[in-house]
Design an enzyme around this catalytic site. Structure first.
Site, PDB file in Angstrom:
ATOM      1  N   GLU A 230       1.791  -0.045   2.025  1.00  0.00           N
ATOM      2  CA  GLU A 230       0.433   0.496   1.966  1.00  0.00           C
ATOM      3  C   GLU A 230       0.367   1.904   2.550  1.00  0.00           C
ATOM      4  O   GLU A 230      -0.335   2.765   2.014  1.00  0.00           O
ATOM      5  CB  GLU A 230      -0.531  -0.440   2.698  1.00  0.00           C
TER       6      GLU A 230
ATOM      7  N   HIS B 153      -5.970  -6.135   2.143  1.00  0.00           N
ATOM      8  CA  HIS B 153      -4.807  -5.819   1.322  1.00  0.00           C
ATOM      9  C   HIS B 153      -4.503  -4.335   1.445  1.00  0.00           C
ATOM     10  O   HIS B 153      -3.369  -3.949   1.699  1.00  0.00           O
ATOM     11  CB  HIS B 153      -5.077  -6.195  -0.132  1.00  0.00           C
TER      12      HIS B 153
ATOM     13  N   HIS C 293      -0.314   4.607  -0.266  1.00  0.00           N
ATOM     14  CA  HIS C 293      -1.737   4.932  -0.228  1.00  0.00           C
ATOM     15  C   HIS C 293      -2.140   5.732   1.011  1.00  0.00           C
ATOM     16  O   HIS C 293      -2.950   6.655   0.915  1.00  0.00           O
ATOM     17  CB  HIS C 293      -2.560   3.647  -0.285  1.00  0.00           C
TER      18      HIS C 293
END
Length: 295
Positions: free
Chosen positions: A118, A65, A122
């Protein structure tokens, strides 16, 4: 009217204060490596809205993920460099492995939506570390960690396999702990009161060595952030499903339960109509939440 020197001092103080408020704290303490179970992810996604759909799940395996730089006790930092947008060309050489270890199942109307999210949320924070300082390094690291943290294999060794059987959080937790020697984090998704295993988090230090997943924050189904222990959000005493397909038996079970209630309350003559109405309500009257956009 205040003298000009005094006004200048006040203006400088205001500017300094405003700057400190706007300045983001992008430091992090730990890296959370999160793998999710694709069938739970897609069951949850498709049941949030009839417009949602998933791409075909090509392999029954835990997949990445995300790799999330995290401050203890907070869901932060995020979006550390808003000008550094995801560039597919930077990862196209590793696309075959991304499709295996970090596939994007939730169809959101534009390509590469998971990887885009993502990286921008992040990856731009993880890029503070030399080992993760580019898109290719960030995603390649996620791939390599997936090869190291072999959840599908580890659970199978303990006879924890997808299917109709239910398992406890302790069974999964101990299976991962035995392999890593560090405390993981086991998260579930609740859909109409039924608990499904969804994510397993394993944590790393900034030099990418395993550490305990302690003092990390979990996001609830309603978007609320709560400090959790290292064991995660799955119920300690209620077994969960580990689905092996997109239409598990629980859906027909829920429908039959609603039909029974309708029969008792309204009688046999209205059973069919009430059952159909409840089935529609089960599908549509859910709290619509943002999937990985909240993570």
């Amino acid at each position: 009217m205040l003298p000009l020197p005094v006004l200048s001092v006040l203006l400088l103080a205001y500017q300094s204060s405003a700057s400190s408020v706007l300045q983001h704290d992008n430091h992090f303490d730990i890296m959370i490596f999160t793998q999710h179970w694709p069938y739970t992810t897609c069951i949850d996604w498709e049941n949030r809205s009839r417009q949602n759909s998933c791409s075909r799940i090509l392999q029954t395996a835990w997949s990445v993920h995300g790799l999330w730089p995290t401050q203890f006790g907070k869901i932060a930092p995020n979006f550390c460099n808003t000008t550094w947008k995801f560039d597919y060309d930077s990862v196209k050489e590793i696309r075959p492995e991304l499709d295996i270890y970090w596939p994007d199942y939730e169809m959101r109307g534009h390509p590469n939506s998971l990887w885009t999210h993502e990286w921008e949320k992040h990856g731009t924070c993880a890029a503070q570390l030399p080992a993760l300082s580019s898109e290719e390094k960030y995603f390649q690291t996620g791939i390599e960690l997936s090869k190291q943290i072999r959840l599908t294999e580890w659970l199978k060794e303990k006879n924890i396999v997808p299917g109709p059987a239910k398992y406890t959080k302790s069974e999964v937790y101990n299976a991962v702990l035995e392999k890593t020697k560090f405390r993981p984090h086991i998260d579930c998704e609740y859909i109409d009161g039924v608990q499904f295993i969804k994510e397993i988090k394993v944590c790393f230090s900034k030099n990418l060595t395993l550490v305990h997943c302690d003092n990390i924050v979990s996001t609830s189904s309603y978007g609320e952030s709560t400090l959790t222990n290292s064991r995660g959000s799955c119920s300690e005493d209620k077994p969960f499903l580990y689905p092996a397909k997109m239409n598990p038996a629980y859906l027909s079970l829920l429908t039959s339960q609603h039909a029974t209630i309708a029969f008792i309350v309204f009688g046999c003559g209205l059973l069919t109509m009430i059952s159909l109405m409840v089935a529609v309500m089960v599908k549509t009257n859910r709290n619509v939440r943002l999937g990985y956009e909240s993570l």
